[in-house]
Design a protein around this motif. Structure first.
Motif, short mmCIF file in Angstrom:
data_model
loop_
_atom_site.label_atom_id
_atom_site.label_comp_id
_atom_site.label_asym_id
_atom_site.label_seq_id
_atom_site.Cartn_x
_atom_site.Cartn_y
_atom_site.Cartn_z
N SER A 47 0.83 -1.20 0.00
CA SER A 47 0.00 0.00 0.00
C SER A 47 0.87 1.25 0.00
O SER A 47 0.52 2.24 -0.60
N LYS A 48 2.04 1.20 0.64
CA LYS A 48 2.95 2.35 0.59
C LYS A 48 3.47 2.54 -0.83
O LYS A 48 3.60 3.65 -1.29
N GLY A 49 3.77 1.43 -1.53
CA GLY A 49 4.21 1.53 -2.91
C GLY A 49 3.14 2.12 -3.80
O GLY A 49 3.40 2.96 -4.65
N SER A 50 1.90 1.73 -3.60
CA SER A 50 0.79 2.28 -4.37
C SER A 50 0.61 3.75 -4.07
O SER A 50 0.33 4.55 -4.95
N GLN A 51 0.78 4.13 -2.80
CA GLN A 51 0.63 5.53 -2.41
C GLN A 51 1.69 6.37 -3.11
O GLN A 51 1.40 7.44 -3.62
N SER A 54 0.78 6.78 -6.75
CA SER A 54 -0.34 7.69 -6.98
C SER A 54 0.07 9.14 -6.74
O SER A 54 -0.45 10.04 -7.37
N GLN A 55 1.02 9.38 -5.81
CA GLN A 55 1.48 10.75 -5.60
C GLN A 55 2.17 11.27 -6.85
O GLN A 55 1.97 12.41 -7.24
N ALA A 56 2.97 10.44 -7.51
CA ALA A 56 3.64 10.86 -8.73
C ALA A 56 2.61 11.11 -9.83
O ALA A 56 2.73 12.06 -10.59
N GLU A 57 1.58 10.28 -9.92
CA GLU A 57 0.54 10.45 -10.93
C GLU A 57 -0.22 11.76 -10.70
O GLU A 57 -0.59 12.43 -11.64
N LEU A 74 6.51 24.21 -15.75
CA LEU A 74 6.95 22.88 -15.32
C LEU A 74 5.96 21.87 -15.87
O LEU A 74 4.76 21.94 -15.58
N THR A 75 6.46 20.95 -16.69
CA THR A 75 5.62 19.91 -17.27
C THR A 75 6.08 18.57 -16.72
O THR A 75 7.26 18.22 -16.84
N LEU A 76 5.14 17.84 -16.08
CA LEU A 76 5.47 16.56 -15.44
C LEU A 76 4.60 15.44 -15.99
O LEU A 76 3.41 15.63 -16.23
N SER A 77 5.22 14.29 -16.15
CA SER A 77 4.51 13.08 -16.55
C SER A 77 5.20 11.91 -15.86
O SER A 77 6.36 11.60 -16.16
N GLY A 78 4.50 11.28 -14.89
CA GLY A 78 5.11 10.19 -14.13
C GLY A 78 6.22 10.74 -13.25
O GLY A 78 6.00 11.66 -12.48
N THR A 79 7.42 10.20 -13.40
CA THR A 79 8.55 10.65 -12.58
C THR A 79 9.53 11.54 -13.35
O THR A 79 10.60 11.84 -12.85
N HIS A 100 10.81 12.62 -7.12
CA HIS A 100 11.07 11.63 -6.07
C HIS A 100 9.91 11.73 -5.08
O HIS A 100 9.99 12.42 -4.07
N ALA A 101 8.79 11.05 -5.41
CA ALA A 101 7.56 11.18 -4.62
C ALA A 101 7.71 10.69 -3.20
O ALA A 101 7.05 11.19 -2.30
N ASP A 102 8.63 9.72 -2.97
CA ASP A 102 8.77 9.17 -1.62
C ASP A 102 9.23 10.19 -0.60
O ASP A 102 8.89 10.11 0.57
N ASN A 103 10.00 11.20 -1.02
CA ASN A 103 10.44 12.24 -0.08
C ASN A 103 10.04 13.65 -0.54
O ASN A 103 10.59 14.63 -0.07
N HIS A 104 9.09 13.72 -1.47
CA HIS A 104 8.54 14.99 -1.96
C HIS A 104 9.62 15.95 -2.43
O HIS A 104 9.63 17.12 -2.07
#
Length: 139
Positions: A47-51, A54-57, A74-79, A100-104
């Protein structure tokens, strides 16, 4: 009860207490047997991996704003993404972006920046977190 049985029972009690302490931050109740404990741990990890995914999405899209007199896009797609600056005199600069969504954090070119997404606003701060270096971009 023999001394070795008391020792084994004490070790088992310590192991259960350690498991309870380690799981106290989880929302699920700690199951009594170890097989169930492993299942709880793996479901928490996934669930942490999914979270994180989803934050990156949620960051996907194009954000615009200003930094002093520079126009930022700023244009973002995925990571991955692109940071484009257009200065007042028309000079353009483009830098690659990694999310780097894990540490924002974002890596913009060679610079590390922290981000916070609130609705359509993306707030970006330098790694020194100086409020005068904060940029707010809108989707």
């Amino acid at each position: 009860m023999t001394l070795s049985n008391k020792f084994t029972l004490s070790l088992a009690s310590l192991a259960v207490l350690g498991l309870l302490a380690a799981c106290s931050n989880q929302t699920a109740q700690t199951p009594a047997n170890s097989d169930s404990s492993q299942q709880v741990s793996s479901s928490t990890s996934s669930s942490k991996g999914s979270q994180t995914a989803s934050q990156a999405e949620n960051l996907d899209g194009t954000y615009k704003g200003t930094d002093e007199n520079d126009q930022i896009t700023l244009t973002l797609s995925g990571t991955m993404g692109t940071w484009e600056e257009v200065e007042r005199d028309g000079e353009k600069e483009s830098k690659p972006v990694t999310v780097h969504a894990d540490n924002h954090t974002l890596t913009v070119g060679d610079d590390l920046k922290y981000y916070k997404l609130e609705g359509n606003q993306l707030t970006i701060e330098d790694d020194d977190r100086d409020p005068s270096d904060t940029i707010v971009l809108t989707k």
